[in-house]
Design an enzyme around this catalytic site. Structure first.
Site, PDB file in Angstrom:
ATOM      1  N   ASP A   1      29.770  36.844  46.731  1.00  0.00           N
ATOM      2  CA  ASP A   1      29.763  37.860  45.992  1.00  0.00           C
ATOM      3  C   ASP A   1      29.090  38.498  45.035  1.00  0.00           C
ATOM      4  OD1 ASP A   1      31.603  39.594  45.211  1.00  0.00           O
ATOM      5  OD2 ASP A   1      32.183  38.911  43.676  1.00  0.00           O
TER       6      ASP A   1
ATOM      7  N   GLU B   1      38.817  38.249  45.486  1.00  0.00           N
ATOM      8  CA  GLU B   1      39.066  38.805  46.743  1.00  0.00           C
ATOM      9  C   GLU B   1      40.373  37.668  47.288  1.00  0.00           C
ATOM     10  OE1 GLU B   1      37.418  40.841  47.408  1.00  0.00           O
ATOM     11  OE2 GLU B   1      35.647  41.197  45.865  1.00  0.00           O
TER      12      GLU B   1
ATOM     13  N   LYS C   1      25.529  40.617  44.490  1.00  0.00           N
ATOM     14  CA  LYS C   1      25.275  41.848  43.181  1.00  0.00           C
ATOM     15  C   LYS C   1      23.918  41.649  42.189  1.00  0.00           C
ATOM     16  CE  LYS C   1      30.858  41.287  41.756  1.00  0.00           C
ATOM     17  NZ  LYS C   1      31.292  40.464  40.446  1.00  0.00           N
TER      18      LYS C   1
ATOM     19  N   ALA D   1      32.694  45.523  37.760  1.00  0.00           N
ATOM     20  CA  ALA D   1      33.335  46.602  37.109  1.00  0.00           C
ATOM     21  C   ALA D   1      33.129  47.681  35.899  1.00  0.00           C
ATOM     22  CB  ALA D   1      34.508  45.239  37.225  1.00  0.00           C
TER      23      ALA D   1
ATOM     24  N   VAL E   1      29.007  46.225  40.659  1.00  0.00           N
ATOM     25  CA  VAL E   1      27.871  45.606  39.566  1.00  0.00           C
ATOM     26  C   VAL E   1      29.009  45.178  38.115  1.00  0.00           C
ATOM     27  CG1 VAL E   1      26.326  43.543  38.967  1.00  0.00           C
ATOM     28  CG2 VAL E   1      26.063  44.469  40.502  1.00  0.00           C
TER      29      VAL E   1
ATOM     30  N   GLY F   1      39.489  42.965  37.610  1.00  0.00           N
ATOM     31  CA  GLY F   1      40.501  43.222  36.600  1.00  0.00           C
ATOM     32  C   GLY F   1      40.610  44.351  37.050  1.00  0.00           C
TER      33      GLY F   1
ATOM     34  N   LYS G   1      30.963  46.519  47.856  1.00  0.00           N
ATOM     35  CA  LYS G   1      29.447  45.819  47.578  1.00  0.00           C
ATOM     36  C   LYS G   1      29.045  46.088  49.605  1.00  0.00           C
ATOM     37  CE  LYS G   1      31.013  42.456  45.194  1.00  0.00           C
ATOM     38  NZ  LYS G   1      32.054  42.821  44.475  1.00  0.00           N
TER      39      LYS G   1
END
Length: 814
Positions: free
Chosen positions: A677, A666, A681, A610, A608, A796, A578
């Site tokens: 984070d 992370e 996003k 996954a 954004v 994930g 990102k």
């Protein structure tokens, strides 16, 4: 002797004009050169706009005039030494004349075709003078000749017809005595027999060059533009389009008539009978082969040479039972259009004679409707025919090729390919010569149609993608395994040959231009050469494989800083990192521009949500004309996991440790828990919505304890979680007392964004969000009350890898 013509882009700046002069010098070593030049790029449009503003009594015409003036003065200052004051004086005089003309249009509130021709002629008169004087200032044997003194026409203003007998005599007499090595003449402009200024139609600079070439029977006519020849189709719409090496005169005329802007259609006619070749060349890439147009096209066997299109078409349909078997309807229809000076682009008529369809320019549709309904007023009144039907928002696409008549099934392939892609055909036209097959479709379908037909007739059936992956840790390993699993499926079902040609982790890297064996990739990588970000980039560049894609599966800022280098090499970039898209806005914008400039995709869906299609959905909304008004979202799978598993029976430290162990955070969990984070996003979503924001513009309300925020290391941070357990229990207790759930929420509204922990009441869409799920609610002009909702696993390794995989496939399908 050679005639060279340079278009507006070629003379659009001082830098480009220097390129033109270099080309002229190179050509003049063995030939006398006649150089026809267009107006400086964009100036003709600005002149017309200034004229219309003047006509409409809009004082902004003065601003447009100053824009035109500054453009020319700026070019002179870059090109010509300051001691050539006479150039500035002469250009200033011409600009004063232009200003007086605009002032006059403003006063009389009228812009006739005659005045319009006088107005737009300033563009070519200025550019040709500046170029000629630049060459003289450099000691070159060059002279300016006003084409208005050579080309004589009738008084059909804006698109005058040439008197070839007088024109040819003028051209031959002048150049018989011309001593200079290079002659500069303005294109597009001419004069009538009575001495009034006329023009040859938009694009007429090509025509000027052809007229001169034919009159002098030169060896070759060169048309220099900003592309490397006539392309198989519009390269702005079809990425895989490429220059056509050879075309016949007829093919070139067909392609140019149907929208190929490189060549003005009337250009071919003066040189055709004399068999003077036309060579289309690129001013910015003079070494490129370009396209040669001539009678001799031996060795070219492809049945379809190009695909072209014309936009802004209106389809006129005259129909009725009273037309069947009755002569004269067509004659009256075409006479009516001729009287209104409306050009017919396409004609088709059913054998039943029940209807006639005509394609015309959309801007003429209203006049055509009025005139034709008046012509057939009696027949309409007694219901022998229907009032004229007018359909707008259409385009014509055309397959062109001399050899199509010798190959069966061309039209079948064309219509089948369009049909499979849900492109509806409104009308079809094909002549007996079979050099052109035309179809009328919705203008909104043009890009899809051109891409579909180009793939059908010009591209191999299986597209090869070469993927280079940096960062084969948890997510990267899953991505490689997914590619291995789906490789056969992609080739058989999507016609994509996906090869992993480079892999790297923090220690080693390995490459194979034939594709790495994915059964043994771990062993190969372990035995690979020492890893280096610069070395990885240089190897990818040197391998120079078609359809290369760089995939960043790291959280490394140094890797993100290399995106621009990859894009400049026309290498696509797919990233779950990102950092680049949430860096300063200038860098984000640069990457977007480079992606467009170098035709290199830049996709970051996994930034954004996954594997959730959040960014893709947002881009589709924007591209379709919708506008985002607000966004509400839970965008951290890790934070959602933490607060879904934290309560008064658990310890906050234990839940965070569990989230880290399962790969939801992370490596440094402070990035997630501090809200940075999530802020990144929502920043990316804001930017993709068209907003110019930076990370510091995002209001971030932290929920961590003061000591947690001030911790210096990851270990120190974990210790603060143990020490400050009561702080986190207090957050939970407050929410529980109100029957609320704790969710870390990102919001975007009225151009402002914020992130923070919220107490979500029962009944809210966020309340029952479980596990590591994300949810995004888009409120737009089309979804003002009930938002578009995207929900699913937002963290994930598997889902993140699948999101990267989807971006790769998306590139392959384009």
């Amino acid at each position: 002797m050679k005639v060279l013509k340079f278009g507006g882009t070629s003379v659009g700046s001082a830098k480009n004009i220097n390129n033109v002069i270099d080309i002229l010098i190179a050509n003049s070593k063995s030939n006398s050169i006649i150089c026809t030049v267009s107006a400086v790029g964009g100036i003709t449009d600005k002149l017309l706009l200034a004229g219309n503003l003047s006509k409409n009594k809009d004082i902004l015409y003065e601003d447009m005039f100053h824009t035109i003036k500054n453009s020319h003065i700026g070019i002179i200052e870059e090109l010509i030494p300051k001691d050539n004051q006479h150039v500035i004086e002469e250009v200033s005089k011409k600009l004063d004349d232009l200003k007086n003309l605009l002032d006059g249009i403003f006063l009389i509130n009228e812009l006739s075709p005659k005045t319009s021709d006088k107005l737009v002629s300033f563009g070519e008169l200025l550019s040709s003078y500046i170029i000629a004087e630049t060459m003289k200032s450099r000691g070159l044997s060059a002279a300016l000749k006003n084409s208005q003194e050579l080309i004589v026409t009738n008084s059909n203003f804006t698109k005058a017809e040439v008197d070839y007998a007088v024109t040819n005599k003028n051209i031959q007499e002048y150049f018989k005595n011309a001593k200079q090595k290079i002659t500069i003449i303005p294109g597009f402009i001419s004069k009538s027999k009575s001495g009034e200024q006329t023009t040859l139609g938009r694009g007429g600079s090509d025509f000027t060059a052809a007229i001169v070439a034919a009159a002098l029977q030169v060896e070759q006519l060169e048309i220099w533009t900003d592309v490397s020849g006539m392309f198989t189709t519009n390269p702005k719409l079809v990425k895989q389009a490429y220059p056509i090496e050879k075309l016949s005169y007829q093919e070139a005329m067909e392609l140019s008539h149907f929208g190929a802007k490189v060549l003005y259609p009337p250009t071919v006619q003066p040189v055709l009978d004399l068999n003077i070749p036309i060579h289309i060349k690129n001013t910015l890439e003079p070494e490129a082969k370009g396209t040669i147009i001539s009678k001799d096209v031996n060795g070219t066997t492809s049945p379809v040479k190009g695909i072209s299109n014309i936009n802004n078409i209106a389809l006129l349909t005259l129909q009725g039972n009273g037309m069947v078997g009755i002569p004269g309807f067509s004659k009256r229809l075409f006479e009516t259009l001729a009287q209104e000076k409306i050009n017919v682009i396409l004609i088709t008529q059913a054998s039943s004679e029940h209807s006639i369809c005509l394609g015309i320019d959309e801007q003429d549709a209203a006049v055509a409707k009025t005139a034709i309904d008046a012509t057939f007023e009696n027949e309409i009144a007694i219901h022998k025919i229907d009032p004229l039907i007018v359909e707008t928002g259409l385009s014509i696409i055309a397959l062109v090729g001399d050899n199509m008549k010798n190959h069966q099934g061309i039209s079948g392939k064309m219509f089948s390919a369009l049909g499979k892609n849900n492109i509806n055909i409104r009308a079809i036209a094909q002549g007996a010569s079979e050099k052109n097959i035309s179809a009328v479709i919705l203008q909104s379908d043009v890009k899809k149609a051109l891409n579909t037909l180009h793939e059908q007739f010009f591209e191999t059936k299986t597209k090869q993608l070469n993927v280079f992956i940096t960062g084969v840790g948890n997510v990267g390993e899953k991505l490689v395994e997914q590619i291995k699993q789906q490789k056969k499926y992609l080739k058989e079902n999507l016609k994509i040959n996906l090869r992993v040609t480079g892999l790297s982790n923090s220690r080693t890297m390995v490459f194979n231009d034939e594709g790495i064996d994915l059964n043994t990739w771990k062993d190969q990588l372990q035995a690979g050469e020492k890893a280096s970000l610069e070395g990885f980039f240089n190897t990818v560049k040197q391998m120079n494989l078609r359809n290369s894609i760089f995939v960043d599966v790291t959280a490394n800022s140094e890797v993100a800083n290399l995106y621009a280098d990859y894009l400049r090499q026309s290498i696509g970039v797919v990233a779950c990192n990102k950092i680049a898209c949430s860096s300063n806005f200038e860098n984000y914008s640069l990457l977007k521009r480079l992606s467009l400039k170098y035709n290199a995709p830049f996709l970051f869906e996994t930034n954004v949500g996954a594997g959730l299609p959040i960014i893709d959905t947002l881009n589709n909304l924007i591209a379709s004309g919708d506008k985002v008004t607000s966004v509400q979202a839970v965008l951290s799978g890790s934070l959602n996991f933490v607060f879904n598993n934290f309560d008064d029976t658990t310890k906050f430290y234990d839940v965070v440790k569990q989230a880290a162990a399962e790969g939801y955070t992370e490596p440094d969990p402070r990035i997630d828990l501090s809200g940075v984070d999530v802020a990144r996003k929502i920043l990316i979503l804001a930017r993709e919505s068209g907003m110019e924001l930076n990370l510091e513009d995002i209001i971030n309300t932290p929920f961590l304890s003061e000591s947690g925020l001030k911790s210096n290391t990851v270990d120190d941070f974990y210790q603060t979680l143990i020490k400050d357990e009561s702080h986190y229990q207090g957050l939970y207790a407050s929410a529980k007392a109100k029957n609320c759930q704790l969710k870390y929420v990102a919001e975007l509204n009225n151009g402002k964004a914020q992130v923070g922990l919220k107490e979500i009441p029962e009944g809210h869409p966020f309340y029952n969000l479980k596990g590591k799920d994300n949810i995004v609610m888009f409120y737009t002009h089309r979804y003002p009350e009930q938002p578009m909702i995207i929900k699913g696993a937002g963290a994930g390794a598997d889902v993140t890898a699948s999101g990267l995989f989807a971006d790769i496939i998306r590139i392959g399908n384009n």
